[in-house]
Design an enzyme around this catalytic site. Structure first.
Site, short mmCIF file in Angstrom:
data_model
loop_
_atom_site.label_atom_id
_atom_site.label_comp_id
_atom_site.label_asym_id
_atom_site.label_seq_id
_atom_site.Cartn_x
_atom_site.Cartn_y
_atom_site.Cartn_z
N SER A 248 39.94 41.05 46.79
CA SER A 248 39.16 39.77 46.60
C SER A 248 38.32 39.48 47.78
O SER A 248 37.12 38.54 48.00
CB SER A 248 40.07 38.42 46.46
OG SER A 248 41.03 38.64 47.40
N CYS A 337 55.48 43.44 50.28
CA CYS A 337 55.97 43.31 51.64
C CYS A 337 56.54 41.82 51.73
O CYS A 337 56.42 41.09 52.81
CB CYS A 337 54.59 43.31 52.46
SG CYS A 337 53.29 42.01 51.88
N1 SAH Z 1 46.42 47.98 51.09
C1 SAH Z 1 45.82 47.50 52.12
C2 SAH Z 1 46.42 46.25 52.79
C3 SAH Z 1 46.51 45.35 51.62
S1 SAH Z 1 46.73 43.43 52.14
C4 SAH Z 1 45.86 48.61 53.41
O1 SAH Z 1 46.24 49.66 53.13
O2 SAH Z 1 45.31 48.12 54.52
C5 SAH Z 1 46.45 42.76 50.78
C6 SAH Z 1 45.14 42.42 50.37
O3 SAH Z 1 45.14 41.80 49.13
C7 SAH Z 1 44.27 41.70 51.46
O4 SAH Z 1 42.94 42.64 51.69
C8 SAH Z 1 43.53 40.51 50.46
O5 SAH Z 1 42.18 40.23 50.63
C9 SAH Z 1 43.74 40.96 49.12
N2 SAH Z 1 44.06 39.97 48.00
C10 SAH Z 1 44.87 39.13 48.09
N3 SAH Z 1 45.11 38.34 46.82
C11 SAH Z 1 44.24 38.96 45.96
C12 SAH Z 1 43.84 38.94 44.65
N4 SAH Z 1 44.44 38.06 43.98
N5 SAH Z 1 42.93 39.99 44.00
C13 SAH Z 1 42.56 40.98 44.92
N6 SAH Z 1 42.79 41.06 46.16
C14 SAH Z 1 43.83 40.12 46.58
#
Ligand code: SAH
Length: 393
Positions: A248, A337
């Site tokens: 997002s 997490c």
């Molecule tokens: N996989 C990543 C870390 C993910 S952290 C890595 O390896 O670095 C979680 C992520 O989910 C964040 O970037 C946040 O912007 C996104 N996020 C949170 N809610 C969301 C949603 N409903 N749809 C899409 N992305 C989302």
């Protein structure tokens, strides 16, 4: 030195070296925010030295269980040296490393990540806050890093009665940094990135994805909650020919896209999709799309066990959709997490998702955070990241 006297029977968790004292366990005694106190049992016997927090439910966080130890600058130097020595022995395949992981390193409320020559730190408790200058000096001296950025802007500071704060604490300059993770180039911004800038805990799971994509010959990969594309670059490194990063956050995805050519891959192999993952999974399903591998790495749905039920439904839903979108023989790397969801509960939630899909899946690996984010015997609450590598049957 002020003393905090516990109620009868409330000494048990400190005797087991669990570092937290909750407000309801205290019979008498008080101190200023972050002040070092002597915690004693109902009969006056020494239990721990700790930092008092007047406004938090976690009223004391223990620094030490040794009656002879003094909580002074040299205490913090010793604890930081011990934390850094552990990382050295772990031989981590990256210059991005978690140097201090709070309670698990005997430093409650302190998180420190190293990104090449820059440290990024969170002071999350009044105890850590009180010793901030001493800790900053000790970190600079022990790590040899050039600069230290403070990211004390996490919401948990509010529970400690602390206002958010961020900025350079030692040195200054550009907040943009490049790290090398398992031979891959990744950039981040310690000032504007999530948390301290990047998610180091997934380092080894990204390397696992690269290996499995190669081994299974996965071509079309969907990386959900991609942030800056760590898993996407790993998939490309494993030989994937079509990688989608869904998140997002547009700025995070801009960085993910920049990482593709930075690592020598053709930008045409990667597509960034700014979208809600839930909505995107549903529209992919409606469009009849199929993938060879999917990564689900959502944010914390359940900060505590109290949120577990609603979170369980959310985890189940995205896992069900992902299993439906996988080709037979496809790979799912799925994570939680949330501290409030145990590894066992997570496996049950994903099993429920498989039943509903319907799909069957074999567990290839049970996953956790990288070892520079240790879980200790005395502090099970520190176990937060869990995951499964599944092969759809
Ligand atoms: N996989 C990543 C870390 C993910 S952290 C890595 O390896 O670095 C979680 C992520 O989910 C964040 O970037 C946040 O912007 C996104 N996020 C949170 N809610 C969301 C949603 N409903 N749809 C899409 N992305 C989302």
């Amino acid at each position: 030195m002020k003393s905090i006297r516990l109620r009868e029977g409330k000494e048990r968790s400190l005797l087991r070296r669990h570092p937290w004292v909750f407000e309801g366990s205290i019979a008498k005694g008080a101190a200023d925010a972050g002040e070092t106190v002597r915690v004693e049992a109902a009969d006056g016997r020494f239990l721990a030295w700790g930092a008092y927090s007047p406004s938090s439910k976690i009223r004391v966080r223990a620094w030490s269980f040794d009656p002879a130890e003094r909580i002074d600058a040299s205490f913090f130097q010793r604890r930081i040296a011990r934390a850094l020595a552990l990382r050295t022995r772990l031989a981590i395949a990256s210059n991005g490393q978690r140097l201090v992981h709070g309670e698990a390193d005997g430093l409650p409320g302190l998180i420190v990540d190293r990104y090449a020559e820059v440290l990024s730190a969170q002071f999350l408790s009044v105890g850590a806050e009180r010793w901030r200058e001493v800790i900053a000096d000790a970190l600079m001296a022990a790590s040899g890093a050039a600069r230290l950025y403070e990211r004390s802007d996490a919401s948990v500071r509010g529970l400690e009665g602390l206002a958010p704060r961020s900025g350079w604490l030692r040195g200054d300059g550009a907040s943009e940094v490049e790290i090398d993770e398992h031979g891959r180039r990744l950039t981040l911004d310690v000032a504007s990135g999530h948390k301290t800038g990047y998610y180091l805990d997934q380092r080894d799971n990204r390397a696992l994805l690269a290996r499995l994509v190669r081994q299974l010959g996965c071509q079309r990969v969907l990386n959900c909650f991609a942030y800056t594309g760590g898993f996407s670059i790993a998939a490309l490194a494993g030989g994937a020919r079509e990688v989608f990063s869904v998140d997002s956050s547009a700025p995070a995805l801009a960085r993910a896209s920049a990482h593709v050519p930075l690592n020598g891959f053709d930008p045409a192999l990667h597509q960034a999709v700014v979208a809600d993952v839930n909505a995107h999974l549903r529209s992919a399903l409606a469009g009849g799309e199929k993938f060879d591998a999917i990564v689900l790495d959502p944010p914390k749905f359940a900060p505590t066990a109290a949120h577990a039920e609603r979170a369980a439904r959310a985890y189940k839903d995205i896992n069900r959709l992902a299993l439906m979108l996988l080709r037979p023989g496809g790979l799912l790397l799925t994570f939680s997490c949330s501290g409030g969801i145990s590894p066992d509960l997570f496996r049950k939630i994903v099993a429920g998702a498989a039943l509903d899909a319907p799909a069957d899946a074999a567990i290839l690996h049970r996953l956790e955070g990288a070892p520079d984010h240790p879980t200790t015997m005395t502090f099970p609450e520190g176990e937060y990241l869990k995951g499964l590598a599944l092969l759809k049957v």
